[in-house]
Design a protein around this motif. Structure first.
Motif: not given
Lengths: 176, 164
Positions: B125-136, B144-146
């Protein structure tokens, strides 16, 4: 060329301190042809992230999904039509209930009034009938009518109340 | 509250949903089934006029949960899930896979797929889709820390592989 900025970004990347924009910068940097020797080992990771995004559903997915969606739309419409028929009857029900409540209240009120109003009858004074009509517990009308006879009082209460009734009627027979 | 248009807002998410489902289930056919089911479920919510703040996060959440349910069912059927991945890998190559530099890509892809689900989902979700930590965090229903911890571990694993 000074790659300090990229190296800093990279350090922060491993620490998960980079923003989405900064990660995009890293991906763009590593997509270039001339990546320096000391950084080249990381290029595949950023290339992988970029390439993994190229993955997509098969060619006939849209067609298969359109069929499934059409089926769902059809069964959904059937259920909705049934729901519409039922809710009409359900919608009338509260009014029927309210009318029933009014009838009961007035009947009891009338009976109580006859019991109380007996004394006034003898003295010749009128027992005022106060009929408050409530809509959702907010008083919207108050009718105070002197009544000569108890029967008249009942009739007035009924006619005034019935013309205004929405949900509840609170009939109070006040004594002087 | 902006009204959600299924055709314009939801249908275009299909590839993103597919990539997530594939990352979790590691099976192309199952992933497509899950995407279809996800889209139908979101469609139903739109029909009911449900107010959805972030339809993308909403859809990704459903997709992930369906994928996890799918994996859980496979485990219940005593299909050793790990064995399934290694002994019978999904050998059907998409045209896309034929195109890219397979060796390196496949190596990293396999490595990522061997990570625990939370790590590979968070990294996907982060590296491929570029979502924010909040969204993930919203999609994975964790803090978010998890999310950061999982991405940290995933990136570390990938880095170590590249440094060997």
């Amino acid at each position: 060329m000074d790659y300090k900025y990229i190296e800093q970004l990279l350090d922060r990347y491993w620490e998960c301190h980079t923003s989405e924009e900064e990660e995009q910068i890293l991906r763009s940097f590593f997509a270039q042809k001339d990546v320096p020797a000391h950084l080249i080992q990381y290029a595949p990771l950023f290339a992988f992230a970029k390439e993994a995004k190229e993955e997509h559903v098969s060619a006939d997915f849209d067609k298969r999904f359109a069929e499934i969606l059409a089926e769902e739309e059809h069964s959904h419409e059937t259920v909705r039509t049934q729901a519409r028929t039922i809710s009409f009857r359900k919608r009338i029900a509260p009014f029927l209930q309210a009318a029933a409540v009014v009838a009961v209240v007035l009947t009891i009120g009338g009976a109580a009034e006859r019991a109380i109003g007996g004394a006034h009858q003898e003295e010749g004074t009128a027992a005022p009938v106060v009929a408050n009509t409530y809509i959702r517990s907010e008083r919207v009308a108050e009718v105070v009518t002197p009544a000569e006879t108890k029967n008249e009082a009942t009739a007035i209460a009924q006619s005034d109340s019935m013309s205004r009734v929405q949900v509840g009627v609170d009939v109070q027979i006040t004594e002087n | 509250m902006k009204e959600i248009s299924f055709r314009n807002d939801v249908l275009p998410l299909k590839d993103k949903l597919f990539r997530l489902a594939l990352r979790i289930t590691l099976n192309r056919e199952d992933a497509e089934d899950i995407v279809q089911e996800t889209l139908i479920r979101v469609w139903k919510e739109c029909q009911e006029g449900k107010e959805i703040d972030n339809v993308e996060a909403f859809s990704l959440t459903i997709c992930r949960n369906l994928s996890l349910d799918h994996n859980a069912k496979l485990e219940q059927r005593n299909v050793a899930f790990d064995e399934d991945v290694h002994d019978q890998p999904d050998t059907t190559r998409s045209p896309f896979e034929e195109m890219v530099d397979h060796e390196r890509f496949q190596m990293l892809n396999a490595l990522m797929n061997s990570l625990p689900e939370k790590q590979r989902t968070a990294m996907q979700l982060r590296d491929v889709e570029g979502r924010s930590y909040k969204e993930i965090a919203e999609v994975m229903q964790i803090s978010e820390s998890d999310v950061k911890v999982n991405i940290f571990r995933a990136r570390k694993a990938m880095r170590e592989k590249l440094q060997r």
